[in-house]
Write an enzyme that holds these catalytic residues in place. Structure first.
Site, PDB file in Angstrom:
ATOM      1  N   THR A 194     -13.345  -4.626  45.083  1.00 10.29           N
ATOM      2  CA  THR A 194     -13.122  -5.071  46.463  1.00 10.29           C
ATOM      3  C   THR A 194     -13.721  -6.459  46.629  1.00 10.29           C
ATOM      4  O   THR A 194     -14.505  -6.917  45.794  1.00 10.29           O
ATOM      5  CB  THR A 194     -13.855  -4.168  47.485  1.00 10.29           C
ATOM      6  OG1 THR A 194     -15.274  -4.380  47.347  1.00 10.29           O
ATOM      7  CG2 THR A 194     -13.531  -2.715  47.280  1.00 10.29           C
ATOM      8  N   ASP A 195     -13.392  -7.139  47.714  1.00  8.62           N
ATOM      9  CA  ASP A 195     -14.175  -8.307  48.076  1.00  8.62           C
ATOM     10  C   ASP A 195     -15.443  -7.791  48.775  1.00  8.62           C
ATOM     11  O   ASP A 195     -15.599  -6.593  49.033  1.00  8.62           O
ATOM     12  CB  ASP A 195     -13.369  -9.276  48.943  1.00  8.62           C
ATOM     13  CG  ASP A 195     -13.961 -10.686  48.867  1.00  8.62           C
ATOM     14  OD1 ASP A 195     -15.083 -10.841  48.366  1.00  8.62           O
ATOM     15  OD2 ASP A 195     -13.291 -11.635  49.309  1.00  8.62           O
ATOM     16  N   TYR A 196     -16.313  -8.702  49.071  1.00  6.99           N
ATOM     17  CA  TYR A 196     -17.648  -8.405  49.594  1.00  6.99           C
ATOM     18  C   TYR A 196     -17.592  -7.538  50.873  1.00  6.99           C
ATOM     19  O   TYR A 196     -17.238  -8.033  51.936  1.00  6.99           O
ATOM     20  CB  TYR A 196     -18.316  -9.733  49.910  1.00  6.99           C
ATOM     21  CG  TYR A 196     -19.813  -9.753  49.950  1.00  6.99           C
ATOM     22  CD1 TYR A 196     -20.540 -10.455  48.996  1.00  6.99           C
ATOM     23  CD2 TYR A 196     -20.523  -9.114  50.960  1.00  6.99           C
ATOM     24  CE1 TYR A 196     -21.919 -10.512  49.043  1.00  6.99           C
ATOM     25  CE2 TYR A 196     -21.904  -9.156  51.007  1.00  6.99           C
ATOM     26  CZ  TYR A 196     -22.594  -9.860  50.044  1.00  6.99           C
ATOM     27  OH  TYR A 196     -23.961  -9.918  50.092  1.00  6.99           O
TER      28      TYR A 196
END
Ligand code: BGC
Length: 739
Positions: free
Chosen positions: A286-288
């Site tokens: 995932t992104d952050y």
């Protein structure tokens, strides 16, 4: 030792031996080794492998959990980011391989976007070089430096197409075009991953942000993305696909929703398209905290549901969200996620850890001597200087003001003229501003005449005495070189601008300098296309230099004095005004294409439709002329290749390089098609008077698109073939494809 402790001790030895034998079975494939290891893992240990946390070093967002060392020790965290340097990585890896039950080594990721210690131009700048070899080398060197500093995974390349310069992250991509973007995506993936994953000068690439992150409404970062699937596939998808097909090991999801479903929970994107249609075998991260943010998106009620949606959509690793760690076990118990899907996610991650060779030697990226010798080496700096000058775009050069005579007296003015801190731009790895060459240093090193310096103004502040001092040195000099632009942090993540002009005080000082009557060369530094009609009208010459990194000052001086003849071409249109945005070259014709003699056509009443500088545009100190494009046949069968030849001549008096561009247009199709689309380019070098015949091959695929029924293919009929030195200045030929 008591009886029961003794028994435990023996069991432990037996158990560990067993595990070690499985882990170190070097003759087995990564897949087999992953499977054998998987069979010995508890659910908690599996979830640990699906978890990625930042250390408290250089966090790029809100840190949700602390105490990462405890998480490593307990096996709850199998991967880290924002921890680099051999010393730090070794310290953390030691905890994983000495203190956990299974001794599974950690992955170490970091945003090595345009260099680790030697900083190269921002990716948008490199894209302006149209030089795939140089771009590949920049990624290669960045990977070698990163791998020498303990890392084995970079969160790059960012391949998001963007048509909106308000979006701050355009600096990280390759601009507006899917074809150029795809070639660059491949070059970067290959550069980062080197000859093979596991080499000590290579890192895993991570294609991001999947998908459509570059098209937020209004250019505002993280905003909603919505468009037809056709538009998405035609203009935004190609670079992701190219990067995956070039072998990218990992993919990062994006923050945005697409067609109502956040990318991180989007099964269509992650499983149907990425894995099934394109055959991606690596892992998806995932992104952050983008998993957690699905609660804000309003598609799940809480974090636990967000985890379930993500895992079921195809997300393998949770970056910083701590959702898998907190809830996945419960979700398994409740039957909301399947153990088989968790196993598959763990397998994907372990496979790459085996490929990296971390089980054989968890410290293989931790060699202090290599770290010392590789980082910022003279060869790396030389490569940075090379691509930096290739990335510079000459936007204007009235009366051949450039190149400058080295003997002339120069007034160097502007907030960026003697600056180092901004040169490394945004996302600058472990770059250090002090390692940079400023423009003042670069120019002084090459000038033979006097070089006077005055700042004139700061980024946003004007003072009468500063201006007067600048005008005084301008008047004493033969030529003014004004170095102006944005601050580095004005582009990048969470740095959208609604106004994309030069900060007002800087534009004002430029106009005052022009009024002195001295010729004014403007050197621009910025992370996005700027709207600069006033400067375009008044300056004598303009160089677009983006953020060039460590060797910026030398590269700029090379171009100013003609040691290097500029060859860069814009990878993204420069609008006249933000009101034109989005403005891009591969637009559609509409039913009422612009006609200057008719009111009722598609246009603005207060400004031309065309951007200030179009995609593919850039001047040289020499000039080039083009023949008409010559196809090898006027009528060709579907499935046959078409050869196009165009002759290009250097009509000026200096050797120079030209990016010869090939565009096509499908004149009648089952759906509307762009008025031109890039399908090839070649960068060639020509001596004065020299002519070269440049050959392109167009395949059926190059003429294919998503047809009315969404199948991908070409449709017979007439095509226009165009060649030229930029998207707005082309010569045409017509060809006919038959069944
Ligand atoms: C960015 C990513 C980046 C990640 C880790 C996020 O905020 O969107 O591009 O890789 O942080 O630093």
């Amino acid at each position: 030792m008591g009886k029961s402790t003794y028994l435990l001790f023996i069991l432990n030895i037996l158990f560990f031996r067993n595990i070690q034998a499985q882990i170190y079975r070097p003759s087995a494939t990564a897949e087999q080794r992953a499977n054998e290891l998987l069979a010995t893992m508890t659910l908690d240990e599996k979830i640990g492998q699906l978890t990625l946390y930042t250390t408290d070093w250089g966090s790029t967002g809100p840190t949700i959990r602390e105490g990462y060392k405890n998480d490593i020790r307990s096996g709850a965290c199998g991967n880290l980011f924002n921890s680099h340097t051999v010393g730090f990585v070794r310290e953390l890896q030691k905890v994983a391989v000495e203190e956990t039950r299974l001794k599974i080594p950690l992955l170490f990721g970091f945003d090595v976007i345009h260099g680790y210690k030697t900083i190269f131009p921002i990716p948008l700048g490199e894209a302006a070089s149209w030089d795939m070899e140089a771009i590949g080398r920049s990624a290669r060197i960045s990977a070698a430096e990163a791998a020498a500093a303990g890392l084995n995974w970079t969160f790059a390349p960012m391949v998001d197409i963007s048509r909106d310069p308000r979006w701050g992250r355009v600096m990280e991509g390759a601009g507006e075009d899917p074809w150029l973007g795809s070639r660059i995506a491949e070059a970067r993936v290959r550069g980062f991953q080197g000859k093979k994953i596991g080499d000590t000068d290579a890192v895993l690439a991570c294609v991001k942000h999947f998908a459509g992150y570059g098209a937020p409404i209004g250019g505002r970062d993280y905003n909603t993305v919505d468009m037809s699937e056709r538009y998405f596939r035609d203009f935004y998808m190609p670079p992701y696909e190219a990067a995956v097909k070039a072998g990218a090991a990992t993919v990062m999801t994006s923050f945005n929703d697409y067609d109502g479903v956040p990318a991180t929970g989007n099964k269509y994107l992650l499983t149907d398209l990425l894995r099934k249609e394109w055959g991606f075998r690596g892992f998806i991260v995932t992104d952050y905290t983008s998993m957690n943010e699905m609660v804000n998106h309003g598609v799940v009620a809480d974090d636990k549901e967000a985890g379930e949606l993500s895992l079921n959509a195809g997300v393998d690793m949770d970056m910083q969200g701590a959702i898998y760690q907190r809830f996945l076990k419960k979700s398994v118990e409740e039957g909301k996620v399947k153990m088989a899907d968790i196993d598959e996610a763990v397998r994907r991650i372990l496979r790459l850890k085996f490929d990296l060779g971390l089980f054989e030697d968890p410290y293989k990226f931790c060699d202090e001597n290599r770290e010392k010798s590789v980082l910022l080496s003279p060869e790396n700096r030389a490569a940075a200087r090379d691509i930096s000058r290739k990335s510079i775009v000459l936007l204007k050069n009235d009366k051949n003001l450039l190149p400058l005579d080295r003997n002339r007296k120069i007034a160097l003015i502007g907030p960026l003229a003697d600056n180092k801190g901004e040169l490394i731009g945004n996302w600058n790895g472990a770059g250090n501003a002090n390692d940079c060459v400023s423009v003042l240093e670069g120019v002084r090193a090459q000038a033979k005449g006097e070089v006077l310096f005055e700042r004139g103004c700061s980024f946003f502040e004007a003072k009468k005495e500063w201006l007067e001092a600048a005008l005084a040195v301008a008047k004493q000099s033969d030529v003014v070189v004004a170095v102006v632009g944005e601050q580095a942090m004005m582009s990048g993540e969470a740095a959208a601008r609604a106004d994309i002009t030069l900060p007002a005080v800087q534009e004002e000082i430029l106009i005052e300098l022009v009024k002195t009557g001295k010729p004014v060369v403007v050197v621009l530094m910025n992370g996005r296309p700027l709207a600069i009609p006033n400067i375009a009208e008044n300056a004598g010459a303009i160089l677009e230099t983006w953020w060039l990194g460590t060797e910026a000052g030398n590269a700029i001086a090379d171009v100013l004095f003609g040691g290097y003849n500029p060859s860069g071409k814009l990878p993204m249109s420069f609008p006249r005004s933000v009101g034109q945005v989005p403005v891009f070259y591969n637009e559609k014709n509409t039913g009422r294409p612009f006609d200057p003699n008719s009111k009722w056509t598609s246009k603005y009443i207060d400004m031309p439709n065309a951007p200030l500088y179009p995609f593919g545009y850039g001047l040289s100190y020499t000039t080039f002329s083009y023949s008409d494009p010559k196809p090898d046949k006027i009528v060709f069968k579907k499935g046959e290749n078409l050869q196009i030849t165009v002759s290009v001549t250097n009509t000026g008096s200096r050797p120079g390089e030209e990016v010869v561009q090939l565009y096509v247009r499908d004149l009648v199709a089952s759906v509307t098609r762009p008025v031109r689309e890039l399908k090839g380019f070649q960068k060639i070098a020509l001596n004065p008077g020299e002519t070269k015949a440049v050959k392109f091959t167009l395949t059926e695929r190059d003429l294919s698109f998503y047809r009315r029924d969404m199948t991908f293919g070409a449709e017979p009929g007439e095509f226009e073939i165009m060649t030229g030195g930029n998207s707005a200045d082309v010569k045409k030929a017509k060809v006919l494809m038959t069944e």
